[in-house]
Scaffold this active site. Structure first.
Site, PDB file in Angstrom:
ATOM      1  CG  HIS A 111      -8.604   1.741  15.414  1.00 33.19           C
ATOM      2  ND1 HIS A 111      -8.240   2.861  16.126  1.00 33.19           N
ATOM      3  CD2 HIS A 111      -8.620   2.121  14.121  1.00 33.19           C
ATOM      4  CE1 HIS A 111      -8.028   3.854  15.316  1.00 33.19           C
ATOM      5  NE2 HIS A 111      -8.256   3.441  14.085  1.00 33.19           N
ATOM      6  N   GLY A 151       0.884  -1.171   0.000  1.00 31.62           N
ATOM      7  CA  GLY A 151       0.000   0.000   0.000  1.00 31.62           C
ATOM      8  C   GLY A 151       0.916   1.213   0.000  1.00 31.62           C
ATOM      9  CB  ILE A 169      -0.757   5.285   5.812  1.00 29.87           C
ATOM     10  CG1 ILE A 169      -2.032   5.961   6.342  1.00 29.87           C
ATOM     11  CG2 ILE A 169       0.089   4.783   6.983  1.00 29.87           C
ATOM     12  CD1 ILE A 169      -2.891   5.080   7.217  1.00 29.87           C
TER      13      ILE A 169
HETATM   14  O1  TXD Z   1      -5.253   3.363  13.151  1.00 28.64           O
HETATM   15  C1  TXD Z   1      -5.511   2.757  12.105  1.00 28.64           C
HETATM   16  N1  TXD Z   1      -5.242   1.454  11.981  1.00 28.64           N
HETATM   17  C2  TXD Z   1      -6.150   3.526  10.947  1.00 28.64           C
HETATM   18  C3  TXD Z   1      -6.061   2.753   9.655  1.00 28.64           C
HETATM   19  C4  TXD Z   1      -5.672   4.904  10.823  1.00 28.64           C
HETATM   20  C5  TXD Z   1      -5.837   5.565   9.640  1.00 28.64           C
HETATM   21  C6  TXD Z   1      -6.155   4.881   8.351  1.00 28.64           C
HETATM   22  N2  TXD Z   1      -6.571   3.522   8.519  1.00 28.64           N
HETATM   23  C7  TXD Z   1      -6.709   2.706   7.310  1.00 28.64           C
HETATM   24  O2  TXD Z   1      -5.462   2.492   6.642  1.00 28.64           O
HETATM   25  C8  TXD Z   1      -7.607   3.272   6.248  1.00 28.64           C
HETATM   26  O3  TXD Z   1      -8.971   3.151   6.638  1.00 28.64           O
HETATM   27  C9  TXD Z   1      -7.244   2.375   5.076  1.00 28.64           C
HETATM   28  O4  TXD Z   1      -7.922   1.150   5.216  1.00 28.64           O
HETATM   29  C10 TXD Z   1      -5.739   2.146   5.281  1.00 28.64           C
HETATM   30  C11 TXD Z   1      -4.877   2.950   4.368  1.00 28.64           C
HETATM   31  O5  TXD Z   1      -5.164   4.307   4.495  1.00 28.64           O
HETATM   32  P1  TXD Z   1      -4.514   5.352   3.455  1.00 28.64           P
HETATM   33  O6  TXD Z   1      -4.925   6.708   3.908  1.00 28.64           O
HETATM   34  O7  TXD Z   1      -3.077   5.047   3.229  1.00 28.64           O
HETATM   35  O8  TXD Z   1      -5.333   4.992   2.126  1.00 28.64           O
HETATM   36  P2  TXD Z   1      -4.904   5.303   0.612  1.00 28.64           P
HETATM   37  O9  TXD Z   1      -4.140   6.570   0.550  1.00 28.64           O
HETATM   38  O10 TXD Z   1      -6.138   5.104  -0.203  1.00 28.64           O
HETATM   39  O11 TXD Z   1      -3.872   4.114   0.290  1.00 28.64           O
HETATM   40  C12 TXD Z   1      -4.308   2.797   0.180  1.00 28.64           C
HETATM   41  C13 TXD Z   1      -3.492   2.192  -0.949  1.00 28.64           C
HETATM   42  C14 TXD Z   1      -3.860   2.795  -2.321  1.00 28.64           C
HETATM   43  O12 TXD Z   1      -2.703   3.360  -2.912  1.00 28.64           O
HETATM   44  C15 TXD Z   1      -4.390   1.611  -3.122  1.00 28.64           C
HETATM   45  O13 TXD Z   1      -4.035   1.630  -4.471  1.00 28.64           O
HETATM   46  C16 TXD Z   1      -3.679   0.477  -2.396  1.00 28.64           C
HETATM   47  O14 TXD Z   1      -3.765   0.804  -1.031  1.00 28.64           O
HETATM   48  N3  TXD Z   1      -4.284  -0.826  -2.631  1.00 28.64           N
HETATM   49  C17 TXD Z   1      -3.551  -1.943  -2.668  1.00 28.64           C
HETATM   50  N4  TXD Z   1      -2.224  -2.118  -2.504  1.00 28.64           N
HETATM   51  C18 TXD Z   1      -1.797  -3.408  -2.607  1.00 28.64           C
HETATM   52  N5  TXD Z   1      -2.620  -4.469  -2.839  1.00 28.64           N
HETATM   53  C19 TXD Z   1      -3.945  -4.278  -2.996  1.00 28.64           C
HETATM   54  N6  TXD Z   1      -4.766  -5.343  -3.237  1.00 28.64           N
HETATM   55  C20 TXD Z   1      -4.472  -2.965  -2.914  1.00 28.64           C
HETATM   56  N7  TXD Z   1      -5.726  -2.445  -3.012  1.00 28.64           N
HETATM   57  C21 TXD Z   1      -5.585  -1.125  -2.819  1.00 28.64           C
END
Ligand code: TXD
Length: 316
Positions: free
Chosen positions: A175, A9, A13
Site C-alpha cells: 500500500h 481506534g 475510520i
Molecule cells: O488503506 C489504508 N490501510 C489506509 C490506512 C487508508 C486510510 C487511513 N490509513 C491509516 O489508518 C491512517 O494513516 C492511520 O494510521 C489509520 C487511522 O486513520 P484515521 O483517519 O481513523 O485516524 P484518526 O481519525 O486519527 O483515528 C485514529 C485513532 C484516534 O482516535 C486515536 O486516539 C486512536 O486512534 N489511538 C489509539 N487507539 C487505541 N490505542 C492506541 N494506542 C491509540 N493511539 C491512538
C-alpha cells in the site's frame, strides 16, 4: 448467536466502521480508543440512531482494552494518520509501537479473532500485528488492496463513462506509491481493458495517468482535507473484508496477506488476491504477471521489506 466486533481506534475510520457495521447489522460493537470520552460519545450517538435505522445491535464505547475479550472480528485503526507532506512511512515508529501493544492485547484477550489491520504504513503494521499477537497468519490481514482497487474502479468508471459495477480490477503489492495496478486483469463488463485500448476507446497515456492517481490516491485526499486522511472508502473496504469472513462469502479480494512460497516470495505480508471465508484467508491466488508487472512488484516488495526491517529494529 450475535457476533462481537471490536474496533480499536474510534477516530475517523473507526467511527465510520462502527456506523457501517450497525447499518449492515453485522454484530455488537466494542469501540475502543485511548482518548477519554470520545469512544463513549460516539457509541452513545450511534445508539441514538437505532430508533431511526432499526438495527438490533449494541455498541459500547470504552477506554478499557480488556473489553475486546472473545471478539469474533477486530479491526484496527489505532494510530496517527498522515498530515500534509508526510508519507505513509513517516508513521512507522509511532504506529509500530501502538500496533505492537495491541498485538499483545489480542494475544491475551481474543486469540481466535479474525483481525484486520488498517493502520499505516499498512504492510509493516500488519506484519507487526501478526508477530506480536501470534495470530495464525490466515486470521491476520491488512486492508489496502480493496481500497486501492476501489479507487481505480472509480477513476476508470468516470473516464470510460460506464457503471462502476461493471468494472473488475485489482491492485497488487504494498500500500505504497509503488503499488501495482493490474491492467491485464482489468475488465469492463467482461471485456478486457486491453481491448478498449486496442480499439482506441481510451489512450494508454490516460490509463497510466489513472494508475498514477490511484497510487497517489491517499495523498490527494490528505492534501484536500488538510487535517487527516481518507476514511469513508477505507472503512467500506474493511467492512467488505469483515463481511466475507462473518458470512463465509468466499470472496476474492486483494488484501495484505501472508505469502509463503508464492510470487517468488519466501514469506512476507504483501497485497495479493485472496479468498476470504469463515476460516479467514482460505486461499492465496497466484496470477501470472507480465515482465513489467513482475518488475513493479519487485520494487513494491523491496519497499515493504525495507519498512519491515526498519520496524523490527525500532521495536527490538
Ligand atoms: O488503506 C489504508 N490501510 C489506509 C490506512 C487508508 C486510510 C487511513 N490509513 C491509516 O489508518 C491512517 O494513516 C492511520 O494510521 C489509520 C487511522 O486513520 P484515521 O483517519 O481513523 O485516524 P484518526 O481519525 O486519527 O483515528 C485514529 C485513532 C484516534 O482516535 C486515536 O486516539 C486512536 O486512534 N489511538 C489509539 N487507539 C487505541 N490505542 C492506541 N494506542 C491509540 N493511539 C491512538
Amino acid at each position: 448467536m450475535k457476533k462481537k466486533i471490536t474496533l480499536i481506534g474510534a477516530g475517523n475510520i473507526g467511527g465510520t466502521l462502527a456506523h457501517l457495521t450497525l447499518l449492515k447489522k453485522l454484530g455488537d460493537i466494542v469501540l475502543i480508543d485511548v482518548m477519554k470520552g470520545m469512544p463513549q460519545g460516539k457509541a452513545l450517538d450511534l445508539s441514538q440512531s437505532a430508533a431511526v435505522e432499526g438495527f438490533p445491535c449494541n455498541v459500547e464505547g470504552t477506554n478499557d482494552f480488556s473489553k475486546m475479550k472473545n471478539s469474533d472480528v477486530v479491526i484496527i485503526t489505532a494510530g496517527l494518520p498522515r498530515q500534509p507532506g508526510m508519507s505513509r512511512d513517516d508513521l512507522l515508529e509511532t504506529n509500530g509501537k501502538i500496533i505492537k501493544k495491541i498485538g499483545l492485547d489480542i494475544k491475551k484477550y481474543c486469540p481466535k479473532a479474525f483481525v484486520i489491520c488498517i493502520t499505516n504504513p499498512l504492510d509493516a503494521m500488519v506484519y507487526v500485528l501478526q508477530k506480536y499477537s501470534k495470530l495464525p497468519v490466515e486470521k491476520c490481514v491488512g486492508m489496502a488492496g480493496v481500497l486501492d482497487s476501489s479507487r481505480l474502479k472509480y477513476f476508470l468508471s468516470v473516464e470510460l463513462n460506464v457503471s462502476i459495477n461493471d468494472i473488475q480490477t485489482f491492485v497488487l503489492g504494498g500500500h505504497g506509491d509503488d503499488m501495482v495496478p493490474m491492467v491485464n486483469y482489468t475488465t469492463i463488463g467482461g471485456i478486457s481493458l486491453l481491448d478498449f485500448i486496442k480499439k482506441k476507446k481510451i489512450p494508454i497515456s490516460k490509463i497510466n495517468k489513472i494508475f498514477d492517481r490511484t497510487r497517489m490516491g491517499g495523498g490527494e485526499i490528505v492534501r484536500l482535507l488538510q487535517r487527516g486522511s481518507a476514511f469513508y472508502a477505507p472503512a467500506s473496504s474493511a467492512i467488505q473484508m469483515a463481511e466475507a469472513y462473518l458470512l463465509d462469502q468466499k470472496k476474492l479480494l486483494p488484501c495484505a496477506a501472508f505469502i509463503k512460497n508464492k510470487y517468488g516470495l519466501k514469506s512476507m505480508y504483501m497485497g495479493m488476491p485472496v479468498i476470504i471465508g469463515s476460516k479467514g484467508v482460505e486461499e492465496i491466488i497466484e496470477v501470472s504477471l507480465s515482465s513489467s508487472e513482475k518488475n513493479m512488484l519487485k520494487k513494491s516488495i523491496k519497499s515493504v521489506q525495507g519498512l519491515v526491517s526498519a520496524v523490527d529494529k525500532i521495536l527490538k
